[in-house]
Design an enzyme around this catalytic site. Structure first.
Site, PDB file in Angstrom:
ATOM      1  N   CYS A   1       6.344  -3.912   1.161  1.00 50.73           N
ATOM      2  CA  CYS A   1       5.405  -2.912   2.049  1.00 50.73           C
ATOM      3  C   CYS A   1       4.693  -3.851   2.992  1.00 50.73           C
ATOM      4  CB  CYS A   1       4.541  -2.139   1.108  1.00 50.73           C
ATOM      5  SG  CYS A   1       3.532  -3.221  -0.451  1.00 50.73           S
TER       6      CYS A   1
ATOM      7  N   HIS B   1      -2.398  -1.309   3.617  1.00 49.99           N
ATOM      8  CA  HIS B   1      -2.508  -2.859   3.749  1.00 49.99           C
ATOM      9  C   HIS B   1      -2.937  -3.324   5.040  1.00 49.99           C
ATOM     10  CE1 HIS B   1      -0.800  -2.673  -0.126  1.00 49.99           C
ATOM     11  NE2 HIS B   1       0.733  -3.060   0.061  1.00 49.99           N
TER      12      HIS B   1
END
Ligand SMILES: NC(=O)c1ccc[n+]([C@@H]2O[C@H](COP(=O)([O-])OP(=O)(O)OC[C@H]3O[C@@H](n4cnc5c(N)ncnc54)[C@H](OP(=O)(O)O)[C@@H]3O)[C@@H](O)[C@H]2O)c1
Length: 361
Positions: free
Chosen positions: A137, A252
């Site tokens: 990710c 993130h």
């Protein structure tokens, strides 16, 4: 409505359908009108028999241990690395093509590791393994920005520090952050116990994600190095990271320092990144502006800000990026891979099945 009777549309299974990535995949199928002839939801015995509403219909969740992949053309796996190691070979041997979200096959030489905006050319042929791997990710948004920079100025070195959200550990990670945050507010004198995060993530930052390797790097950090090199086709690229978990529920962030082979012009860099598909540059003319996990609300874009060339080294620059790890970092990338397959003229199903020899760890 994604459901269609079109015989060209795939019969789809989602393994890990009750999880953070699986439920995001189901939302994306509807949002993007991803067409399928049938949709089967699969998870562990824990949730088998329960129902999920997807595409306007209530659907029963199947137990992976007894699920038949013989009637499936395309299977999305997001149920953990060990689950993929055990069950992806079963799916491919039954003839299904697998898009795998875990770490199980990413570095396998016979398995393409694909970010469609970067290396869709890897989808030209059906992979020998029957598997297409979805990268980590944090790697996905990073390589989407590095690729145009490399083409223009040549990459010499990349140093990334990540600020990774609790949702990277799935639904239980998000629940634990909520619970330990409440506990910490109620009893500030006591350090709460964490299971998904240790030490507890509430009001904390933890510079350790996934297991520690003999090299002193964590597996998450090694993934960023190895996967970036594989996707960009730069096997010797000097790219390194420190991966940090932060008390953010989702999205993130990364602070990235990039050194190029030639001097970089900030204006040209901003224009270049803003011209990339599904990238939003914040503060094109005001270098102080930045996205954050809570303000970067357009979840299907990679958000970039604080772009600044270092005065002491004009070949190098910093940037700050924010990307939704459940969408851009996992489910959206997987759907975008699947969306491209018809354009490459693929028949998804391997007739008679296809052995998955020599793949995995
Ligand atoms: N979260 C992210 O940002 C992200 C990003 C990229 C990749 N990934 C990868 O995607 C995978 C899933 O992550 P997640 O965040 O969605 O986790 P999650 O919320 O914990 O969901 C896990 C899913 O896997 C299923 N599962 C677990 N053990 C199973 C088993 N033995 N057999 C069948 N199904 C099983 C669970 O089903 P039950 O409901 O039955 O327990 C659930 O549907 C992981 O490998 C992760 O590394 C996650």
């Amino acid at each position: 409505m994604p459901h269609t009777e079109d015989p060209a549309a795939p019969r789809v299974a989602v393994v890990g359908a009750t999880g953070a990535v699986g439920t995001t995949l189901l939302q994306l199928f509807t949002e993007r009108d991803f067409r399928y002839r049938s949709l089967e939801l699969v998870a562990s015995a824990r949730s088998a028999g329960s129902t999920i509403t997807a595409d306007g219909a209530e659907r029963r969740v199947h137990d992976l241990a007894t699920f038949d992949f013989g009637e499936v053309d395309l299977a999305f796996f997001s149920a953990g690395t060990s689950v993929s190691e055990q069950w992806v070979p079963v799916a491919t041997q039954a003839g299904a093509l697998v898009i795998d979200n875990t770490n199980a096959y990413r570095m396998d030489p016979g398995t393409p590791l694909v970010v469609p905006q970067v290396n869709a050319d890897q989808l030209a042929e059906r992979p020998a393994s029957g598997v297409i791997a979805n990268p980590n990710c944090s790697t996905i948004p990073l390589v989407r920005l590095l690729r145009p920079v490399h083409r223009r100025w040549g990459l010499a070195r990349v140093v990334a520090s990540t600020y990774q959200a609790a949702s990277g550990r799935g639904l239980s990670g998000m629940a634990e952050l909520r619970d330990t945050s409440r506990d910490s507010l109620d009893r500030p004198d006591r350090m709460p116990e964490g299971e998904r995060f240790s030490p507890a993530l509430a009001f904390n930052v933890v510079p350790s994600i996934d297991r520690l390797l003999d090299s002193g790097f964590t597996l998450e950090e090694q993934k960023m190095t190895q996967e970036s090199r594989k996707i960009l086709g730069l096997p010797h690229l000097d790219v390194t990271a420190t991966c940090v978990r932060v008390p953010v529920l989702n999205c993130h962030s990364e602070a990235v320092w990039v050194e190029c082979a030639e001097p970089v012009d900030r204006r040209e860099l901003v224009r270049l990144l803003a011209g990339e598909p599904e990238v939003a540059v914040h503060g094109r003319d005001e270098p102080g502006r930045f996205p954050t996990p809570r303000t970067a609300t357009e979840a299907d874009l990679v958000h970039v800000g604080r772009i600044r060339v270092t005065p002491q080294n004009p070949r190098a620059f910093w940037l700050w990026l924010v990307a939704d790890n459940l969408r851009i970092g996992a489910a959206l990338n997987a759907v975008q891979i699947a969306e491209r397959l018809p354009a490459y003229g693929w028949r998804l199903r391997a007739e008679g099945g296809r052995p998955l020899a020599g793949v995995g760890r």
